[in-house]
Design an enzyme around this catalytic site. Sequence first.
Site, PDB file in Angstrom:
ATOM      1  N   LYS A  87      -2.945   5.116  -2.700  1.00 52.42           N
ATOM      2  CA  LYS A  87      -3.961   5.911  -2.025  1.00 52.42           C
ATOM      3  C   LYS A  87      -4.358   7.052  -2.952  1.00 52.42           C
ATOM      4  O   LYS A  87      -3.511   7.629  -3.650  1.00 52.42           O
ATOM      5  CB  LYS A  87      -3.401   6.466  -0.713  1.00 52.42           C
ATOM      6  CG  LYS A  87      -3.085   5.403   0.317  1.00 52.42           C
ATOM      7  CD  LYS A  87      -4.347   4.836   0.943  1.00 52.42           C
ATOM      8  CE  LYS A  87      -4.030   3.938   2.133  1.00 52.42           C
ATOM      9  NZ  LYS A  87      -5.251   3.367   2.731  1.00 52.42           N
ATOM     10  N   LYS A 134      -9.599  -6.885   8.231  1.00 50.86           N
ATOM     11  CA  LYS A 134      -8.562  -6.564   9.219  1.00 50.86           C
ATOM     12  C   LYS A 134      -9.104  -7.087  10.534  1.00 50.86           C
ATOM     13  O   LYS A 134     -10.179  -6.654  10.969  1.00 50.86           O
ATOM     14  CB  LYS A 134      -8.364  -5.049   9.326  1.00 50.86           C
ATOM     15  CG  LYS A 134      -7.763  -4.385   8.091  1.00 50.86           C
ATOM     16  CD  LYS A 134      -7.708  -2.872   8.238  1.00 50.86           C
ATOM     17  CE  LYS A 134      -7.191  -2.234   6.949  1.00 50.86           C
ATOM     18  NZ  LYS A 134      -7.384  -0.764   6.942  1.00 50.86           N
ATOM     19  N   ASP A 194     -13.656  -1.640   3.160  1.00 54.44           N
ATOM     20  CA  ASP A 194     -12.722  -1.737   4.280  1.00 54.44           C
ATOM     21  C   ASP A 194     -13.449  -1.191   5.512  1.00 54.44           C
ATOM     22  O   ASP A 194     -14.077  -1.964   6.261  1.00 54.44           O
ATOM     23  CB  ASP A 194     -11.448  -0.939   3.928  1.00 54.44           C
ATOM     24  CG  ASP A 194     -10.441  -0.807   5.059  1.00 54.44           C
ATOM     25  OD1 ASP A 194     -10.733  -1.238   6.182  1.00 54.44           O
ATOM     26  OD2 ASP A 194      -9.344  -0.254   4.839  1.00 54.44           O
ATOM     27  N   GLY A 252      -3.997  -3.995   6.139  1.00 53.81           N
ATOM     28  CA  GLY A 252      -2.905  -3.713   7.072  1.00 53.81           C
ATOM     29  C   GLY A 252      -3.127  -2.372   7.733  1.00 53.81           C
ATOM     30  O   GLY A 252      -3.877  -1.528   7.232  1.00 53.81           O
ATOM     31  N   GLU A 263     -11.071   0.697  -3.332  1.00 52.60           N
ATOM     32  CA  GLU A 263     -11.364   0.410  -1.928  1.00 52.60           C
ATOM     33  C   GLU A 263     -12.025   1.608  -1.257  1.00 52.60           C
ATOM     34  O   GLU A 263     -11.528   2.730  -1.355  1.00 52.60           O
ATOM     35  CB  GLU A 263     -10.045   0.047  -1.233  1.00 52.60           C
ATOM     36  CG  GLU A 263     -10.184  -0.474   0.184  1.00 52.60           C
ATOM     37  CD  GLU A 263      -8.821  -0.861   0.790  1.00 52.60           C
ATOM     38  OE1 GLU A 263      -7.848  -1.066   0.033  1.00 52.60           O
ATOM     39  OE2 GLU A 263      -8.738  -0.932   2.024  1.00 52.60           O
ATOM     40  N   SER A 271       0.859  -1.188   0.000  1.00 50.76           N
ATOM     41  CA  SER A 271       0.000   0.000   0.000  1.00 50.76           C
ATOM     42  C   SER A 271       0.893   1.235   0.000  1.00 50.76           C
ATOM     43  O   SER A 271       1.678   1.439   0.924  1.00 50.76           O
ATOM     44  CB  SER A 271      -0.886  -0.024   1.258  1.00 50.76           C
ATOM     45  OG  SER A 271      -1.597   1.178   1.406  1.00 50.76           O
ATOM     46  N   ASP A 300      -7.168   3.075  -3.147  1.00 47.99           N
ATOM     47  CA  ASP A 300      -7.890   3.135  -1.867  1.00 47.99           C
ATOM     48  C   ASP A 300      -8.172   4.596  -1.555  1.00 47.99           C
ATOM     49  O   ASP A 300      -7.255   5.408  -1.427  1.00 47.99           O
ATOM     50  CB  ASP A 300      -7.044   2.502  -0.750  1.00 47.99           C
ATOM     51  CG  ASP A 300      -7.785   2.399   0.583  1.00 47.99           C
ATOM     52  OD1 ASP A 300      -8.943   2.861   0.674  1.00 47.99           O
ATOM     53  OD2 ASP A 300      -7.194   1.849   1.538  1.00 47.99           O
TER      54      ASP A 300
HETATM   55  O1  OSB Z   1      -7.169   1.934   4.491  1.00 46.91           O
HETATM   56  O2  OSB Z   1      -6.010   0.171   4.410  1.00 46.91           O
HETATM   57  C1  OSB Z   1      -6.188   1.305   4.856  1.00 46.91           C
HETATM   58  C2  OSB Z   1      -3.194   2.297   7.014  1.00 46.91           C
HETATM   59  C3  OSB Z   1      -3.824   2.965   8.038  1.00 46.91           C
HETATM   60  C4  OSB Z   1      -5.186   3.128   7.999  1.00 46.91           C
HETATM   61  C5  OSB Z   1      -5.925   2.612   6.927  1.00 46.91           C
HETATM   62  C6  OSB Z   1      -5.303   1.904   5.920  1.00 46.91           C
HETATM   63  C7  OSB Z   1      -3.899   1.778   5.944  1.00 46.91           C
HETATM   64  C8  OSB Z   1      -3.138   1.138   4.882  1.00 46.91           C
HETATM   65  C9  OSB Z   1      -1.787   0.596   5.269  1.00 46.91           C
HETATM   66  O3  OSB Z   1      -3.483   1.094   3.730  1.00 46.91           O
HETATM   67  C10 OSB Z   1      -1.496  -0.766   4.782  1.00 46.91           C
HETATM   68  C11 OSB Z   1      -0.189  -1.261   5.394  1.00 46.91           C
HETATM   69  O4  OSB Z   1      -0.211  -1.722   6.561  1.00 46.91           O
HETATM   70  O5  OSB Z   1       0.835  -1.160   4.733  1.00 46.91           O
HETATM   71 MG    MG Z   2      -8.339   0.793   3.203  1.00 40.58          MG
END
Ligand code: OSB
Ligand code: MG
Length: 382
Positions: A176, A275, A251, A303, A226, A148, A201
Amino acid sequence: MPGFGPAPLVKLRIVRIEVRHLKMPLRFRFETSFGAVTEKSFLLAEVFSSDGARGVGECVAEDHPYYLPETNGTVSHVIRDFLAPLVLGRVFESPVETDAVFAGIRGHEMAKASIEMAIWDLFAQARGESLTSTLGGLAKETIPAGVSIGLQESEKALLERVRLEVAAGYQRIKIKIKPGQDIGLVKAVRKEFREIRLMVDANSAYTLADAEALRAFDEFDLMMIEQPLGWNDIIQHGRLQKLIQTPICLDESITSEAAAQSAMSIGACRIINIKAGRVGGLLNSRRIQAACAESGVPVWCGGMLESGIGRLANVHLQTLPGFSLPGDTSASARYFEEDLIEPGVTVDTAGLIRVPKGPGLGHEIVWSRVDRATVHREVWTI
Ligand code: OSB
Ligand code: MG
């Protein structure tokens, strides 16, 4: 539920709970549509049984309520005043019993998950088996890894990061997005990388009024988009999915099996990100995975920039059937100069992570590093 052999009967009496607050510098600034972080600030739950065993559960809450409502402050409060008193002194014969024990407490999934995950780890260790076995996962050697990538200061910087992660072997790239930093970035990445598995995302940065703009993503062969709309708005995602071809992955909206069932029944998503921390723990993750399998909806493991402790739990979770897509579990070294585990989680050039086979999480926790990162600590005993 698949994969459950007769588990060795182990009774564990919980006699001590500790919650630490840790801070660890991140190797990069991670920016999403809701904000940016430069350090990982999180809670770690430790649950001890009378025979001296210890299980650990990493909490995914952040210092702020910008991703989901819980914060490190609310989690501390809920564990201290509600969860710890329910667990201390109780005898468990299985980690799934936490479900009934916590049933009276509504919401607070991240708080529940941190204790529940510690109890899963405790049982895995007490039974002398890996968390994969305790969970009923498949005996896989490896799981596929994705990555990500946060919002960057420029398109050039983003392309450099994508090059780096593709070269490292990651099987899927997620970038993102937010309004103003979206379609142009996708176009630029696709221009250079025609073949990679790519997704975006939005972390709830759009509204249904943006449907036309979101439809523009359809021509870029994205695996999914996402959580484009409101964090708790399943209905609007159902409307949007009818207007765009790119599969929607939820998510933030999926905080329970009921939410997953609601979303699937109205076609609000075609893929679900699980998650454990967001859904109240590993049992609920398993339930959601099973419900998705029944509806033919693929799942993958999200994650939250976890330390090695939460990262290893994510690795084991991904041995469950139905986790057919690469997740957001990446190498420890991407995030931290020095992770809390030895060895760290690594990703090979084929984009694969080895599933540890030893008891519990399967890698050593380096407690001297945990101590060094600890800024606050609370302990409760019977
Ligand atoms: O939306 O998946 C998400 C990190 C913090 C809060 C929300 C998200 C994320 C990530 C990080 O996308 C994914 C990672 O752990 O590398
Ligand atoms: Mg997400």
